[in-house]
Design a protein around this motif. Structure first.
Motif, PDB file in Angstrom:
ATOM      1  N   ALA A 104       5.550 -18.463  16.799  1.00 28.14           N
ATOM      2  CA  ALA A 104       4.843 -19.218  17.357  1.00 28.14           C
ATOM      3  C   ALA A 104       3.924 -19.801  15.829  1.00 28.14           C
ATOM      4  CB  ALA A 104       3.966 -18.686  17.867  1.00 28.14           C
ATOM      5  N   GLY A 105       4.170 -19.441  14.780  1.00 29.99           N
ATOM      6  CA  GLY A 105       3.279 -20.146  13.741  1.00 29.99           C
ATOM      7  C   GLY A 105       4.969 -20.592  12.930  1.00 29.99           C
ATOM      8  N   VAL A 106       6.287 -19.569  12.921  1.00 26.74           N
ATOM      9  CA  VAL A 106       7.312 -20.600  12.103  1.00 26.74           C
ATOM     10  C   VAL A 106       7.725 -21.801  12.570  1.00 26.74           C
ATOM     11  CG1 VAL A 106       9.427 -19.907  11.932  1.00 26.74           C
ATOM     12  CG2 VAL A 106       7.661 -17.926  11.351  1.00 26.74           C
ATOM     13  N   TRP A 107       7.436 -21.473  14.612  1.00 31.35           N
ATOM     14  CA  TRP A 107       7.394 -22.948  14.960  1.00 31.35           C
ATOM     15  C   TRP A 107       6.847 -23.960  14.714  1.00 31.35           C
ATOM     16  CZ3 TRP A 107       4.968 -24.544  19.554  1.00 31.35           C
ATOM     17  CH2 TRP A 107       5.840 -25.903  19.973  1.00 31.35           C
ATOM     18  N   ALA A 108       5.421 -23.153  14.741  1.00 29.21           N
ATOM     19  CA  ALA A 108       4.579 -25.081  14.742  1.00 29.21           C
ATOM     20  C   ALA A 108       4.651 -25.332  13.270  1.00 29.21           C
ATOM     21  CB  ALA A 108       3.063 -23.807  14.823  1.00 29.21           C
ATOM     22  N   THR A 109       5.102 -24.301  11.795  1.00 27.71           N
ATOM     23  CA  THR A 109       5.340 -24.826  10.941  1.00 27.71           C
ATOM     24  C   THR A 109       5.866 -26.655  10.908  1.00 27.71           C
ATOM     25  OG1 THR A 109       4.109 -22.855   9.628  1.00 27.71           O
ATOM     26  CG2 THR A 109       5.038 -23.992   8.226  1.00 27.71           C
ATOM     27  N   THR A 153       4.831 -10.199  16.747  1.00 27.94           N
ATOM     28  CA  THR A 153       6.009 -10.499  16.602  1.00 27.94           C
ATOM     29  C   THR A 153       5.927 -12.397  17.284  1.00 27.94           C
ATOM     30  OG1 THR A 153       7.697  -8.805  16.317  1.00 27.94           O
ATOM     31  CG2 THR A 153       8.565 -10.996  16.719  1.00 27.94           C
ATOM     32  N   ASN A 184       5.568 -30.315  10.026  1.00 26.30           N
ATOM     33  CA  ASN A 184       7.376 -30.537   8.843  1.00 26.30           C
ATOM     34  C   ASN A 184       7.698 -31.212   8.934  1.00 26.30           C
ATOM     35  OD1 ASN A 184       5.494 -29.179   6.841  1.00 26.30           O
ATOM     36  ND2 ASN A 184       7.164 -26.891   6.766  1.00 26.30           N
ATOM     37  N   TRP A 230       3.261  -8.476  19.993  1.00 27.44           N
ATOM     38  CA  TRP A 230       2.201  -9.652  19.609  1.00 27.44           C
ATOM     39  C   TRP A 230       2.153 -10.103  18.413  1.00 27.44           C
ATOM     40  CZ3 TRP A 230       0.994 -12.231  23.615  1.00 27.44           C
ATOM     41  CH2 TRP A 230       0.995 -12.031  24.765  1.00 27.44           C
ATOM     42  N   GLY A 274       3.206 -13.973  17.353  1.00 32.76           N
ATOM     43  CA  GLY A 274       1.986 -14.542  16.711  1.00 32.76           C
ATOM     44  C   GLY A 274       3.328 -15.491  15.644  1.00 32.76           C
ATOM     45  N   ALA A 275       4.020 -14.600  15.004  1.00 30.44           N
ATOM     46  CA  ALA A 275       4.384 -15.248  13.860  1.00 30.44           C
ATOM     47  C   ALA A 275       5.908 -15.904  13.959  1.00 30.44           C
ATOM     48  CB  ALA A 275       5.395 -14.251  13.408  1.00 30.44           C
TER      49      ALA A 275
END
Length: 117
Positions: free
Chosen positions: A14-19, A9, A23, A7, A11-12
């Protein structure tokens, strides 16, 4: 332990994808990017307009040929028919040495109220 790692990994990632997605969208909305997109769309519209104009010109030529054929305008001219010469109207005084019989002068007095005086 593996559940927490999974979880964390997920979440990380998903955060990178959303960021990255945010951008990318922000870069698309900068004034320079918007200007480039507008210029590209204008070029595409210009090409479409040129293609339309060429299609219209082609259709006009085709229709003119059809009308000329239907009205007999494409028929050969009889050489025995008399040919009447047409006079060209010139505003300036023609040179009398060149072709004096083919020119007529416009009237000097103009009653045009829109003319600059």
């Amino acid at each position: 332990m593996f559940r927490r790692t999974f979880w964390f990994t997920a979440g990380a990632a998903a955060g990178v994808w959303a960021t990255a997605k945010v951008n990318r969208k922000i870069k698309q909305l900068t004034p320079e990017s918007l200007a480039a997109q507008a210029a590209d769309k204008a070029v595409v519209a210009g090409h479409k307009l040129k293609d339309f104009a060429l299609d219209v010109r082609d259709g006009m030529a085709r229709r003119e040929a059809e009308l000329g054929e239907a009205l007999g305008l494409e028929a050969p001219v009889d050489p025995d028919l008399p040919v009447r010469s047409h006079f060209a109207v010139e505003a300036a005084e023609p040179d009398a040495r060149k072709t004096p019989a083919r020119y007529r002068k416009l009237p000097y007095n103009s009653y045009n109220r829109n003319e600059d005086h």
